[in-house]
Write an enzyme that holds these catalytic residues in place. Structure first.
Site, PDB file in Angstrom:
ATOM      1  N   HIS A 169       4.416   9.241   0.624  1.00 21.73           N
ATOM      2  CA  HIS A 169       5.876   9.207   0.608  1.00 21.73           C
ATOM      3  C   HIS A 169       6.367   8.665  -0.728  1.00 21.73           C
ATOM      4  O   HIS A 169       5.878   7.632  -1.208  1.00 21.73           O
ATOM      5  CB  HIS A 169       6.404   8.306   1.729  1.00 21.73           C
ATOM      6  CG  HIS A 169       5.885   8.657   3.084  1.00 21.73           C
ATOM      7  ND1 HIS A 169       6.109   9.875   3.688  1.00 21.73           N
ATOM      8  CD2 HIS A 169       5.128   7.941   3.957  1.00 21.73           C
ATOM      9  CE1 HIS A 169       5.526   9.888   4.877  1.00 21.73           C
ATOM     10  NE2 HIS A 169       4.923   8.729   5.061  1.00 21.73           N
ATOM     11  N   ASN A 208       9.869  10.512  10.864  1.00 25.19           N
ATOM     12  CA  ASN A 208      10.745   9.396  11.211  1.00 25.19           C
ATOM     13  C   ASN A 208      11.022   8.520   9.987  1.00 25.19           C
ATOM     14  O   ASN A 208      12.029   7.809   9.939  1.00 25.19           O
ATOM     15  CB  ASN A 208      10.118   8.555  12.329  1.00 25.19           C
ATOM     16  CG  ASN A 208      10.273   9.213  13.688  1.00 25.19           C
ATOM     17  OD1 ASN A 208      11.365   9.539  14.113  1.00 25.19           O
ATOM     18  ND2 ASN A 208       9.158   9.423  14.363  1.00 25.19           N
TER      19      ASN A 208
END
Length: 268
Positions: A220, A190
């Site tokens: 990330h 997401n």
């Protein structure tokens, strides 16, 4: 002012953190209801935590609350979000990837005077992406590395016969657009959907996804080129009890709720 009533769909890792915070007290907010699949289990947890709130059906949430938090399994996403928007409420969306698959929900919110709020989740630097998008962003590239257990069960892996069992070294399991990533990893990335919504959209935002047995955190990396700034943001997020969800995700929901009623708001 009268406090805004908050309802939570789902009392898993995220829902429980939010419920605890609301129970401790948050300016201008109060817990009004929760909807769960297993009421007996949820009731036992609420009693243990000393939290008093009714357990109701999903369809009752809009009539009980001003703000509905979507923290339930993806299979009931529309049953949570669509009625909330139809009733003109504020919906806090965790499954941001679903918004890419259901753009009509944004149109519904606009038509009904409702609001969709997408917390930052496990991402740092989202404010910078939003600011850069006010000018011209040339490219957004993202790289996500997760422990293999955080990717197990993803449709893309099953469709392509990719096994992560016994993995000894990093393996790139996907490279493509944000839209493709969300379709192949609906419960895992997401984050890239959120970045694409903040920036240049799901077709121009690209991502590599790695199953990496050498990491213990969800990692990330966002690289942005724009006419106002060039920046790279790297985040290492501790997994929660659910390996597919970072621990900071629930805290970002709490922070987003505080921002809705706070006198002093920090950040874009």
């Amino acid at each position: 002012m009268k406090p805004l009533k908050v309802a939570i769909a789902g009392l898993g890792t995220i829902g429980r953190t939010v419920a605890r915070s609301l129970n401790r007290g948050m300016q201008g907010l109060e817990l009004a209801a929760a909807a769960v699949g297993d009421r007996e289990k949820a009731r036992a947890w609420l009693e243990k935590e000393g939290i008093s709130t009714p357990l109701v059906g999903l369809e009752e949430l809009p009539e009980r609350a001003d703000i509905i938090i979507e923290a339930a399994p993806a299979s009931v996403f529309e049953r949570v979000i669509r009625p909330a928007l139809d009733a003109g409420k504020t919906a806090v969306v965790l499954s941001s990837g679903a918004l890419l698959r259901k753009p009509e929900l944004v149109e519904l919110a606009n038509a009904k005077g409702a609001r969709l709020v997408v917390p930052s989740g496990g991402l740092l630097g989202l404010d910078a992406v939003l600011a850069a998008a006010e000018g011209t962003i040339h490219s957004v590239r993202m790289t996500t590395r997760k422990p293999p257990g955080g990717l197990v069960g993803a449709p893309h892996l099953e469709k392509n016969g990719i096994s992560l069992e016994g993995l000894k070294e990093p393996l790139r399991v996907f490279s493509g657009t944000a839209r493709e990533a969300v379709a192949g990893f609906p419960a895992n990335v997401n984050v890239v959907a959120t970045v694409s919504l903040a920036g240049i959209g799901p077709e121009r935002t690209t991502i590599e996804i790695w199953a990496d047995p050498t990491v213990t955190r969800n990692c990330h990396k966002i690289e942005v080129e724009s006419d106002s700034a060039r920046f790279t943001v790297e985040t290492e997020v501790l997994p929660s009890e659910n390996p597919k969800t970072g621990r900071i995700v629930a805290l970002s929901v709490v922070a987003a709720l505080r921002k809705l009623t706070s006198t002093l708001r920090i950040g874009t």
